[in-house]
Design a protein around this motif. Structure first.
Motif, PDB file in Angstrom:
ATOM      1  N   TRP A   1      37.076  43.550  46.503  1.00 55.95           N
ATOM      2  CA  TRP A   1      35.973  43.586  46.751  1.00 55.95           C
ATOM      3  C   TRP A   1      35.412  43.346  48.236  1.00 55.95           C
ATOM      4  O   TRP A   1      34.020  43.368  49.012  1.00 55.95           O
ATOM      5  N   SER A   2      36.393  42.924  49.203  1.00 54.10           N
ATOM      6  CA  SER A   2      36.456  42.566  50.864  1.00 54.10           C
ATOM      7  C   SER A   2      36.210  43.611  50.940  1.00 54.10           C
ATOM      8  O   SER A   2      35.726  43.742  52.560  1.00 54.10           O
TER       9      SER A   2
ATOM     10  N   LEU B   1      41.854  40.091  40.863  1.00 57.33           N
ATOM     11  CA  LEU B   1      39.950  40.232  40.490  1.00 57.33           C
ATOM     12  C   LEU B   1      39.206  40.649  41.293  1.00 57.33           C
ATOM     13  O   LEU B   1      38.602  41.702  41.853  1.00 57.33           O
ATOM     14  N   VAL B   2      39.064  39.940  42.825  1.00 58.86           N
ATOM     15  CA  VAL B   2      38.580  40.365  43.646  1.00 58.86           C
ATOM     16  C   VAL B   2      38.510  40.818  45.095  1.00 58.86           C
ATOM     17  O   VAL B   2      38.095  41.063  46.095  1.00 58.86           O
TER      18      VAL B   2
ATOM     19  N   ALA C   1      31.231  37.774  49.596  1.00 52.42           N
ATOM     20  CA  ALA C   1      32.573  39.327  50.239  1.00 52.42           C
ATOM     21  C   ALA C   1      33.630  39.574  51.377  1.00 52.42           C
ATOM     22  O   ALA C   1      34.569  39.828  51.041  1.00 52.42           O
TER      23      ALA C   1
ATOM     24  N   MET D   1      41.566  35.759  39.087  1.00 52.49           N
ATOM     25  CA  MET D   1      40.418  35.159  40.204  1.00 52.49           C
ATOM     26  C   MET D   1      40.789  36.536  41.292  1.00 52.49           C
ATOM     27  O   MET D   1      40.411  37.311  42.063  1.00 52.49           O
TER      28      MET D   1
ATOM     29  N   LYS E   1      41.304  34.414  48.990  1.00 50.59           N
ATOM     30  CA  LYS E   1      42.661  34.529  48.474  1.00 50.59           C
ATOM     31  C   LYS E   1      43.817  34.098  49.568  1.00 50.59           C
ATOM     32  O   LYS E   1      45.092  34.163  48.831  1.00 50.59           O
TER      33      LYS E   1
ATOM     34  N   VAL F   1      35.703  35.441  50.292  1.00 46.69           N
ATOM     35  CA  VAL F   1      36.897  36.371  49.490  1.00 46.69           C
ATOM     36  C   VAL F   1      37.933  36.280  50.868  1.00 46.69           C
ATOM     37  O   VAL F   1      39.204  35.386  49.595  1.00 46.69           O
TER      38      VAL F   1
END
Length: 418
Positions: A352-353, A348-349, A309, A345, A317, A313
């Motif tokens: 969460w970082s 979506l993520v 995370a 993707m 990104k 991530v």
């Protein structure tokens, strides 16, 4: 339905008819596979009941402590509001502001706006500011991060278990329940409510009254309408939001956000995200230092989650968005579909970082033992939080439709169970 409403895919600009589907089914774009809409098995009354329950659980989560921590005869009741207060007192205003918005103000606003909008559709009386309320709901839902906070609490408790005696309390279970509830409520998007209002005959049907073949869909409400030729944008005929045929200067703005995020990524990893003050001295911890500490404590699963995370991530990104904007030889429907998958993707993520930032904030509340141990957020936490925000803005600025700008035609959406 003789003349079904029209819907345009926001990721590839393919035009579809919004046909009735079975309860639990999902309608997907025939070109890029993006989810266009779904038919929930839950009625509006059921979603409204879940909103009220979420509001009650939200109050429990913030009024009751998350954990009781005991150290050398002293006891601290850790709660999220107390963590925000301590972070603000320590002078880390940017970190406190980010956490206050993303895990208190925005989730609360999401619940309240959703309750208001569902009630308006149920009563078949839309207030004059309905369109403004749904725009606000879309923004709040995108930046609401309660699930990330709940995972951060679990990571914080594992880290503190080696320093003090810790007992989970009511607030922790409330945040866990709230995380699942808000994840479920995120399915009731602003576009879903516009569709419900359409079906009830409360607003103009998308695609009604088209006079030309030069059309576009409003990004705020999804209303398909005529777009003046040689004009970059227009005011929506249904919700009055100003929208563009394509995001203006999307690559330039995305590159600017990415460049700023890449610059801040270095201090975010080099500077400590937290400082621990103890009688024997002061210790500073970076993001990678926290991962190593979790691994040494035997929590390899949480160490892996934090590493993914907080390190993998955000870097992924930046690299993926840079690749999407620079690689020009990806041609053909199959490659464009893969590009769209990569972009989905990244979206979506994205949030969460923020995990490590919330871990640091909550640890400051759990380790508040003046003279024994105190944890204070460091410069790395603020830098890392800004990296997350900037990469999310970069993803929002990028326009995936640019790669699909050819051969779109009217098709019925595919359907699959879900």
């Amino acid at each position: 339905m003789a003349n079904p409403p029209l819907v345009i895919c926001p990721h590839c600009a393919r035009l579809h008819e919004r046909t009735p589907i079975a309860p639990g089914a999902i309608a997907s774009c025939v070109q890029c596979g993006y989810e266009l809409y779904r038919h929930s098995r839950v009625s509006l009354e059921g979603w409204l009941a879940l909103c009220w329950t979420s509001l009650f659980v939200f109050m429990l989560a913030n009024l009751f402590p998350v954990a009781h921590i005991s150290l050398s005869g002293k006891t601290v009741e850790a709660s999220f509001p107390h963590a925000l207060y301590l972070t603000w007192l320590s002078g880390d205003y940017a970190v406190a502001l980010m956490a206050g918005l993303f895990v208190f103000a925005f989730p609360l606003g999401q619940i309240l706006f959703l309750m208001w909008a569902i009630q308006a559709v149920r009563k078949r009386r839309l207030p004059w500011d309905f369109r403004f309320g749904l725009r606000m709901l879309e923004v709040l839902s995108h930046w609401s991060m309660i699930p990330v906070l709940f995972l951060a609490m679990l990571v914080s408790m594992v880290k503190m278990a080696d320093l003090a005696r810790l007992t989970p309390a009511t607030g922790l279970w409330a945040f866990g329940v709230l995380a699942f509830m808000l994840t479920a409520l995120s399915r009731v998007s602003a576009h879903r409510l516009w569709h419900d209002a359409e079906d009830e005959g409360l607003v103009a049907r998308s695609g009604a009254g088209l006079a030309t073949n030069h059309i576009a869909g409003c990004t705020a409400c999804g209303y398909v309408q005529d777009m003046p030729r040689n004009e970059p944008g227009k005011t929506c005929d249904r919700c009055s939001a100003y929208f563009h045929l394509r995001k203006p200067k999307s690559n330039s703005r995305a590159w600017a956000f990415l460049a700023a995020a890449a610059i801040l990524y270095f201090p975010a990893n080099l500077y400590p995200v937290m400082t621990m003050r103890m009688p024997i001295g002061t210790e500073s911890h970076t993001i990678l230092g926290g991962v190593i500490e979790l691994w040494q404590l035997g929590s390899w699963d949480l160490a892996l989650i934090v590493f993914i995370a907080s390190v993998v991530v955000p870097l992924t990104k930046i690299l993926v968005l840079a690749a999407l904007m620079t690689v020009r030889h990806w041609r053909g429907p199959l490659m464009q579909r893969q590009r769209t998958r990569l972009y989905e993707m990244v979206e979506l993520v994205g949030q969460w970082s923020m995990l490590d930032v919330f871990v640091v904030i909550f640890l400051s509340s759990m380790a508040d033992f003046p003279g024994l141990v105190q944890i204070i957020p460091g410069l790395g936490a603020a830098s890392f939080g800004l990296v997350v925000i900037l990469t999310m803005f970069a993803a929002m600025s990028y326009d995936p439709r640019l790669g699909w700008d050819h051969g779109n035609r009217l098709e019925k959406s595919t359907q699959h169970g879900g």
